[in-house]
Design a protein around this motif. Structure first.
Motif, PDB file in Angstrom:
ATOM      1  N   GLY A 237       0.779  -1.228   0.000  1.00  0.00           N
ATOM      2  CA  GLY A 237       0.000   0.000   0.000  1.00  0.00           C
ATOM      3  C   GLY A 237       0.811   1.279   0.000  1.00  0.00           C
ATOM      4  N   HIS A 238       2.118   1.173   0.130  1.00  0.00           N
ATOM      5  CA  HIS A 238       2.966   2.364   0.100  1.00  0.00           C
ATOM      6  C   HIS A 238       3.412   2.651  -1.331  1.00  0.00           C
ATOM      7  CE1 HIS A 238       3.459   2.994   4.487  1.00  0.00           C
ATOM      8  NE2 HIS A 238       3.231   1.692   4.537  1.00  0.00           N
ATOM      9  N   PRO A 239       3.565   3.929  -1.693  1.00  0.00           N
ATOM     10  CA  PRO A 239       3.903   4.262  -3.077  1.00  0.00           C
ATOM     11  C   PRO A 239       5.305   3.803  -3.454  1.00  0.00           C
ATOM     12  CG  PRO A 239       4.036   6.221  -1.692  1.00  0.00           C
ATOM     13  CD  PRO A 239       3.433   5.136  -0.849  1.00  0.00           C
ATOM     14  N   TYR A 240       5.447   3.422  -4.707  1.00  0.00           N
ATOM     15  CA  TYR A 240       6.745   3.020  -5.235  1.00  0.00           C
ATOM     16  C   TYR A 240       7.635   4.248  -5.403  1.00  0.00           C
ATOM     17  CZ  TYR A 240      10.255   1.551  -8.656  1.00  0.00           C
ATOM     18  OH  TYR A 240      11.428   1.305  -9.314  1.00  0.00           O
ATOM     19  N   LYS A 241       8.880   4.150  -4.956  1.00  0.00           N
ATOM     20  CA  LYS A 241       9.866   5.216  -5.153  1.00  0.00           C
ATOM     21  C   LYS A 241      11.120   4.597  -5.756  1.00  0.00           C
ATOM     22  CE  LYS A 241       8.152   8.323  -1.547  1.00  0.00           C
ATOM     23  NZ  LYS A 241       8.486   9.110  -0.324  1.00  0.00           N
ATOM     24  N   ALA A 242      11.564   5.152  -6.873  1.00  0.00           N
ATOM     25  CA  ALA A 242      12.695   4.595  -7.608  1.00  0.00           C
ATOM     26  C   ALA A 242      13.993   4.801  -6.846  1.00  0.00           C
ATOM     27  CB  ALA A 242      12.774   5.224  -8.992  1.00  0.00           C
ATOM     28  N   ASN A 281      12.740   2.897  -0.942  1.00  0.00           N
ATOM     29  CA  ASN A 281      11.485   2.529  -1.603  1.00  0.00           C
ATOM     30  C   ASN A 281      10.593   1.827  -0.576  1.00  0.00           C
ATOM     31  OD1 ASN A 281       9.416   1.724  -3.315  1.00  0.00           O
ATOM     32  ND2 ASN A 281      10.524  -0.075  -4.041  1.00  0.00           N
ATOM     33  N   PRO A 282       9.585   2.502  -0.021  1.00  0.00           N
ATOM     34  CA  PRO A 282       8.761   1.889   1.030  1.00  0.00           C
ATOM     35  C   PRO A 282       7.817   0.804   0.521  1.00  0.00           C
ATOM     36  CG  PRO A 282       7.875   4.031   0.449  1.00  0.00           C
ATOM     37  CD  PRO A 282       9.168   3.888  -0.309  1.00  0.00           C
ATOM     38  N   SER A 283       7.634   0.723  -0.798  1.00  0.00           N
ATOM     39  CA  SER A 283       6.741  -0.282  -1.368  1.00  0.00           C
ATOM     40  C   SER A 283       7.334  -1.683  -1.203  1.00  0.00           C
ATOM     41  CB  SER A 283       6.506   0.016  -2.851  1.00  0.00           C
ATOM     42  OG  SER A 283       5.777  -1.017  -3.474  1.00  0.00           O
ATOM     43  N   TYR A 284       6.450  -2.665  -0.982  1.00  0.00           N
ATOM     44  CA  TYR A 284       6.899  -4.054  -0.822  1.00  0.00           C
ATOM     45  C   TYR A 284       5.909  -4.960  -1.561  1.00  0.00           C
ATOM     46  CZ  TYR A 284       9.429  -7.848   1.506  1.00  0.00           C
ATOM     47  OH  TYR A 284      10.223  -8.929   1.780  1.00  0.00           O
ATOM     48  N   ILE A 285       6.437  -5.902  -2.343  1.00  0.00           N
ATOM     49  CA  ILE A 285       5.609  -6.786  -3.158  1.00  0.00           C
ATOM     50  C   ILE A 285       5.562  -8.183  -2.545  1.00  0.00           C
ATOM     51  CG2 ILE A 285       5.266  -7.802  -5.448  1.00  0.00           C
ATOM     52  CD1 ILE A 285       4.908  -4.768  -5.333  1.00  0.00           C
ATOM     53  N   PHE A 286       4.369  -8.760  -2.504  1.00  0.00           N
ATOM     54  CA  PHE A 286       4.171 -10.132  -2.057  1.00  0.00           C
ATOM     55  C   PHE A 286       3.839 -10.997  -3.287  1.00  0.00           C
ATOM     56  CE2 PHE A 286       2.743  -7.294   1.378  1.00  0.00           C
ATOM     57  CZ  PHE A 286       3.683  -7.629   2.341  1.00  0.00           C
ATOM     58  N   PHE A 287       4.257 -12.277  -3.235  1.00  0.00           N
ATOM     59  CA  PHE A 287       4.161 -13.141  -4.408  1.00  0.00           C
ATOM     60  C   PHE A 287       3.291 -14.367  -4.150  1.00  0.00           C
ATOM     61  CE2 PHE A 287       8.220 -10.893  -4.802  1.00  0.00           C
ATOM     62  CZ  PHE A 287       8.138 -10.412  -6.104  1.00  0.00           C
ATOM     63  N   ARG A 288       2.928 -14.997  -5.236  1.00  0.00           N
ATOM     64  CA  ARG A 288       2.309 -16.326  -5.194  1.00  0.00           C
ATOM     65  C   ARG A 288       3.046 -17.206  -6.201  1.00  0.00           C
ATOM     66  NH1 ARG A 288      -1.564 -13.318  -8.115  1.00  0.00           N
ATOM     67  NH2 ARG A 288      -1.765 -14.021 -10.273  1.00  0.00           N
ATOM     68  N   GLU A 289       3.026 -18.485  -5.966  1.00  0.00           N
ATOM     69  CA  GLU A 289       3.715 -19.429  -6.853  1.00  0.00           C
ATOM     70  C   GLU A 289       2.766 -19.935  -7.928  1.00  0.00           C
ATOM     71  OE1 GLU A 289       5.699 -23.892  -6.605  1.00  0.00           O
ATOM     72  OE2 GLU A 289       5.811 -22.588  -4.836  1.00  0.00           O
ATOM     73  N   GLU A 290       3.280 -20.055  -9.150  1.00  0.00           N
ATOM     74  CA  GLU A 290       2.513 -20.598 -10.266  1.00  0.00           C
ATOM     75  C   GLU A 290       3.347 -21.657 -10.985  1.00  0.00           C
ATOM     76  OE1 GLU A 290       1.411 -17.399 -12.835  1.00  0.00           O
ATOM     77  OE2 GLU A 290      -0.160 -16.638 -11.498  1.00  0.00           O
ATOM     78  N   ARG A 291       2.667 -22.613 -11.582  1.00  0.00           N
ATOM     79  CA  ARG A 291       3.358 -23.616 -12.393  1.00  0.00           C
ATOM     80  C   ARG A 291       3.849 -22.968 -13.683  1.00  0.00           C
ATOM     81  NH1 ARG A 291       0.249 -26.915 -14.582  1.00  0.00           N
ATOM     82  NH2 ARG A 291       1.813 -28.530 -15.018  1.00  0.00           N
ATOM     83  N   LEU A 292       4.843 -23.584 -14.284  1.00  0.00           N
ATOM     84  CA  LEU A 292       5.413 -23.079 -15.529  1.00  0.00           C
ATOM     85  C   LEU A 292       5.388 -24.194 -16.569  1.00  0.00           C
ATOM     86  CD1 LEU A 292       6.830 -20.525 -16.719  1.00  0.00           C
ATOM     87  CD2 LEU A 292       9.000 -21.610 -16.102  1.00  0.00           C
ATOM     88  N   PRO A 293       4.189 -24.525 -17.077  1.00  0.00           N
ATOM     89  CA  PRO A 293       4.093 -25.647 -18.025  1.00  0.00           C
ATOM     90  C   PRO A 293       4.773 -25.373 -19.357  1.00  0.00           C
ATOM     91  CG  PRO A 293       1.991 -24.502 -17.848  1.00  0.00           C
ATOM     92  CD  PRO A 293       2.873 -23.926 -16.795  1.00  0.00           C
ATOM     93  N   ASP A 294       4.803 -24.108 -19.803  1.00  0.00           N
ATOM     94  CA  ASP A 294       5.411 -23.751 -21.076  1.00  0.00           C
ATOM     95  C   ASP A 294       6.311 -22.535 -20.866  1.00  0.00           C
ATOM     96  OD1 ASP A 294       6.151 -23.103 -23.640  1.00  0.00           O
ATOM     97  OD2 ASP A 294       4.142 -23.265 -24.496  1.00  0.00           O
ATOM     98  N   PRO A 295       7.630 -22.716 -20.876  1.00  0.00           N
ATOM     99  CA  PRO A 295       8.550 -21.590 -20.635  1.00  0.00           C
ATOM    100  C   PRO A 295       8.455 -20.483 -21.679  1.00  0.00           C
ATOM    101  CG  PRO A 295       9.689 -23.709 -20.466  1.00  0.00           C
ATOM    102  CD  PRO A 295       8.339 -23.988 -21.048  1.00  0.00           C
ATOM    103  N   ARG A 296       7.832 -20.770 -22.823  1.00  0.00           N
ATOM    104  CA  ARG A 296       7.718 -19.760 -23.876  1.00  0.00           C
ATOM    105  C   ARG A 296       6.630 -18.733 -23.571  1.00  0.00           C
ATOM    106  NH1 ARG A 296       6.665 -23.804 -28.708  1.00  0.00           N
ATOM    107  NH2 ARG A 296       5.280 -24.550 -27.032  1.00  0.00           N
ATOM    108  N   ILE A 297       5.734 -19.069 -22.655  1.00  0.00           N
ATOM    109  CA  ILE A 297       4.622 -18.174 -22.328  1.00  0.00           C
ATOM    110  C   ILE A 297       5.035 -17.218 -21.215  1.00  0.00           C
ATOM    111  CG2 ILE A 297       2.262 -18.054 -21.463  1.00  0.00           C
ATOM    112  CD1 ILE A 297       1.745 -20.736 -22.766  1.00  0.00           C
TER     113      ILE A 297
END
Length: 391
Positions: A237-242, A281-297
């Motif tokens: 929720g905090h703004p991205y700062k470069a 940069n006070p912004s922080y990103i949270f992730f989720r895991e996904e499968r990678l069936p096709d590396p070209r996508i």
């Protein structure tokens, strides 16, 4: 004696009455020029309809390379009335016939040049890519830097449910008693005990930070050899700062040096200040895991469809319609070689703000990373809108 006295007595002079001049009316003094506020100029129109002939390089662009990205956008846009006809007809067009594709766009769309409120028709074009990191599911050895999943106490409130005028805006925070307070900054999250919320562990804190900047990436797991994708799940929720701009403001780098490569070189030379830099940069990103069936996508962008390397861009949805075809006229990184092509505005980003602003998706791999890190060019943008929306 009386006669003598009479002769020596001076005559009384008659003093005329004093007549005061009429009061002088004060002359108004004009205010200093600095106090005069000129009327604000009318903002320039955001979009100005034009012709395809006005698009530099339009005739030479190989639209067959853009077609898969356009069809991916149509899978979402077809739900909107103004997009139903062109997206339906698109299924009947021969994807291998470049002339037919060009005729399709010229039949169903009108290019609109995008301008900023001050009338500027050029803006900043940057680049991004999908990085590869090395990691493990358990902490150990070189794998000491966590990638976090979304915390349980992070609240995301859709403001449009209360204020329809704020459609698309969300408030993020956490509960403190009965009040919603801002969620922690990057520095606070780094200091907090969030044990148990680690998604994966990676071996490089610098690459982990740049993974957040890119928004998604791949992790090759050391223990199994499997490669998984980690996708954007939420943000604090905090703004991205470069951090590049912060280094310039601190006098550590020049604007020309503030590329991804220049920033990483500065970190290598100043390892004890690494966290200080990241915390800018006070912004922080949270992730989720996904499968990678096709590396070209490619990874999914904000539109919810996979990004197409060199044919997808991130835009500011406050000004440009998410998913729409965008014609981009800029140059390749650190040079004057033209980069003029049809792309799709399929993603957004915390640093992508403004009317004439785009982030060009270079794809996956070391070449994509090198190009994206050096991309900081000026460019122009045209948005292709269905003709029905202009009638």
């Amino acid at each position: 004696m009386l006669s003598l006295a009479a002769c020596t007595t001076p005559e009384r002079k008659v003093v005329p009455p004093i007549v005061m001049p009429p009061p002088v009316k004060p002359v108004p003094v004009p205010a200093p020029a600095a106090d005069i506020v000129p009327p604000k100029p009318e903002p320039a129109p955001l979009m100005t309809p034009t012709s395809f002939a006005a698009l530099p390089g339009w005739e030479s662009d190989d639209l067959r390379q853009a077609w898969p990205a356009f069809m991916a956008s149509c899978a979402v846009l077809v739900r909107k009335d103004e997009w139903k006809r062109p997206c339906t007809v698109a299924h009947t067009v021969d994807a291998a016939d470049g002339s037919a594709l060009r005729q399709f766009f010229e039949t169903f769309f009108v290019p609109n040049q995008v301008r900023a409120a001050d009338g500027a028709d050029s803006g900043l074009i940057t680049g991004y890519y999908e990085p590869m990191l090395r990691g493990a599911r358990k902490r150990g050895g070189p794998f000491q830097t966590p990638l976090y999943r979304v915390p349980d106490d992070l609240l995301t409130i859709d403001l449009a449910s209360v204020y329809p005028s704020l459609k698309g805006m969300r408030l993020r925070g956490r509960l403190n008693g009965k009040k919603v307070v801002p969620y922690g900054t990057r520095a606070e999250i780094e200091r907090a005990d969030v044990s148990g919320k680690e998604l994966l562990w990676v071996d490089d804190p610098v690459e982990a930070f740049f993974l957040e900047v890119q928004g998604s990436g791949r992790v090759q797991l050391d223990d199994s050899g499997e490669t998984v994708r980690v996708a954007y799940a939420d943000q604090n929720g905090h703004p991205y700062k470069a951090i590049g701009r912060w280094l310039v403001e601190q006098g550590e780098l020049t604007p020309a040096q503030a590329s991804a490569q220049g920033i990483k070189a500065w970190i290598a030379a100043n390892p004890t200040r690494r966290q200080e830099l990241f915390n800018a940069n006070p912004s922080y990103i949270f992730f989720r895991e996904e499968r990678l069936p096709d590396p070209r996508i490619g990874p999914k962008g904000a539109l919810g469809v996979p990004l197409t390397p060199t044919r997808s861009v991130a835009i500011d949805p406050k000004f440009l319609p998410l998913g729409a075809p965008v014609y981009l006229a800029t140059t390749l990184p650190n040079g004057e070689v033209p980069l003029q092509r049809l792309v799709m505005g399929q993603d957004t980003g915390g640093a992508i703000r403004g009317e004439v602003r785009a982030d060009f998706f270079f794809g996956f791999g070391s070449e994509a990373a090198d190009n994206a890190g050096r991309m900081k060019q000026r460019g122009q943008i045209w948005v292709l809108l269905p003709k029905s929306t202009l009638q």
